[in-house]
Design an enzyme around this catalytic site. Structure first.
Site, short mmCIF file in Angstrom:
data_model
loop_
_atom_site.label_atom_id
_atom_site.label_comp_id
_atom_site.label_asym_id
_atom_site.label_seq_id
_atom_site.Cartn_x
_atom_site.Cartn_y
_atom_site.Cartn_z
N GLN A 1 0.82 -1.21 0.00
CA GLN A 1 0.00 0.00 0.00
C GLN A 1 0.85 1.26 0.00
O GLN A 1 2.02 1.25 0.37
CB GLN A 1 -0.95 -0.02 1.21
CG GLN A 1 -2.05 -1.06 1.08
CD GLN A 1 -2.95 -1.14 2.30
OE1 GLN A 1 -2.77 -0.42 3.27
NE2 GLN A 1 -3.93 -2.04 2.26
N GLY B 1 -2.83 1.04 -6.78
CA GLY B 1 -4.25 1.22 -7.09
C GLY B 1 -4.43 2.13 -8.30
O GLY B 1 -5.23 1.82 -9.20
N GLU C 1 -18.83 1.21 -7.87
CA GLU C 1 -19.81 0.71 -6.91
C GLU C 1 -19.42 1.09 -5.48
O GLU C 1 -18.40 0.65 -4.98
CB GLU C 1 -19.91 -0.82 -7.01
CG GLU C 1 -20.91 -1.45 -6.06
CD GLU C 1 -20.98 -2.95 -6.20
OE1 GLU C 1 -21.53 -3.60 -5.29
OE2 GLU C 1 -20.50 -3.48 -7.20
#
Length: 405
Positions: free
Chosen positions: A235, A240, A263
């Site tokens: 991370q 991402g 979503e």
């Protein structure tokens, strides 16, 4: 027995599930005993209930280890003491292994030696699907290589692999649910670190993203990003953004894609999405500073949708970010114009009468209008000011990141 006495006696046997579970992505046998390779869940309420507590053990350690490439899994637990019905008036300890195993596919190992013996199989692992993007990340002075692959559920072996990979969702994504993999409209983007061991190329999974292709009348599709997870050891390294951009790149030239949606995005995902979308829109002529200062336009909406597949709502948010970037906040006129533009948009929910709002607003004073909306004027103004400040603070962080990138 006095209930308070029993409660005091049992209190040492309660522990936090987030601290008790020890995850590892194991590359070599030495990782098993290396505390630096351990990471913990962000949440366990989907496993142990709302309190995220485990009862019945002292010094509990639940080991959930995955081989870094194939995700072969080991699950076991250790403790210094455990409650028993004989010692504690019939009280039973939680069945921790069962609670964890109920959310995992069958076939995990409970013998550590057996798990370690399988690590050599990771050397023959090859990522599923088609290589779409490769890039490097420099961390602590080391240049690390990563690759992103796109695949579908019909790829041989991937269904079983995905069943193991998605178990992480329960520990890092609130209200996560496993997807229906029998639906071939799912797409998967997997991120791997590619490294060398004894001169041989090896892979370690870093994260993944799922996309579902919804039908859009009459002859289009509307892809929706459903899940994204970057595992904790990877991370805050930009993976991402890389996965999202890789997905975007495959959409731009497709006439059958109307636009892209997300979503129930988390706050962190939305920030990442804003960063990626703003960086892309900055390259369009419609989003250049001189046009941004004139306000959100139909041309901006059209360009965002047709060139970048960004829907209207997200295009408006990107506009607000980039307009703030283009605005000289030391210039009173520019600063006021920006503030009014944002508050005008924030005020829309208060306009409960829809198309009739413009009509009644011309016939009422400010006080009468506030009464008509059933919201005190002071309260509404305070809400707009506080929300404006929160939004611009978040936008400034994205602008800083854009400047660095």
């Amino acid at each position: 027995m006095d209930p308070s006495f029993m409660e005091e006696k049992l209190s040492p046997y309660k522990c936090d599930g987030n601290e008790a579970i020890h995850f590892k992505l194991v590359r070599t046998a030495s990782d098993v005993t290396n505390d630096n390779t351990t990471f913990h869940p962000e949440m366990t309420h989907q496993i142990f209930g709302d309190s995220e507590a485990i009862f019945g053990y002292k010094d509990l350690k639940v080991e959930v280890y995955y081989s870094a490439a194939r995700l072969n899994t080991y699950v076991n637990m250790h403790f210094s003491d455990k409650v028993s019905p004989q010692k504690f008036d019939g009280v039973l300890a939680d069945d921790v292994i069962k609670q964890v195993a109920d959310h995992m596919p069958p076939g995990f190992h409970s013998n550590l030696d057996e798990f370690i013996a399988l690590l050599h199989k990771d050397a023959s692992f090859k990522p599923f699907g088609e290589l779409k993007h490769s890039y490097t990340v420099t961390k602590d002075g080391n240049v690390r290589q990563f690759e992103i692959y796109q695949t579908g559920i019909d790829t041989p072996g991937f269904r079983e692999y995905h069943e193991r990979l998605q178990t992480f969702l329960l520990y890092y994504v609130d209200a996560a649910s496993f997807i229906d993999v029998d639906d071939d409209r799912w797409q998967f983007f997997l991120c791997f670190e590619k490294y060398k061991s004894n001169g041989n190329p090896m892979y370690a999974v870093a994260g993944y993203m799922t996309v579902y292709n919804y039908y859009a009348y009459p002859d289009s599709i509307r892809p929706r990003v459903s899940q994204m997870l970057v595992l904790p050891p990877f991370q805050r390294q930009g993976h991402g953004s890389q996965m999202l951009q890789t997905f975007y790149n495959g959409c731009y030239n497709r006439n059958d894609i109307r636009d892209i949606t997300v979503e129930d995005p988390s706050e962190n995902f939305q920030k990442m999405r804003d960063f990626v979308d703003a960086g892309n829109c900055m390259k369009l002529k419609e989003f250049q500073p001189e046009r941004l200062l004139e306000g959100f336009s139909d041309d901006m909406e059209w360009a965002a949708r047709h060139k970048l597949k960004i829907n209207k709502r997200q295009a408006r948010q990107v506009y607000e970010i980039l307009r703030l970037k283009a605005t000289d906040m030391n210039n009173p006129e520019q600063a006021k114009a920006y503030r009014i533009d944002i508050k005008k948009r924030l005020n829309i929910p208060f306009q409960k009468n829809g198309k009739d709002f413009n009509k009644i607003s011309k016939t009422l004073s400010d006080d009468e209008l506030s009464a008509t909306l059933q919201i005190p004027k002071e309260q509404r103004l305070a809400y707009l000011e506080n929300t404006y400040k929160e939004i611009t603070d978040s936008y400034l962080k994205i602008i800083e990141k854009l400047a660095i990138s």
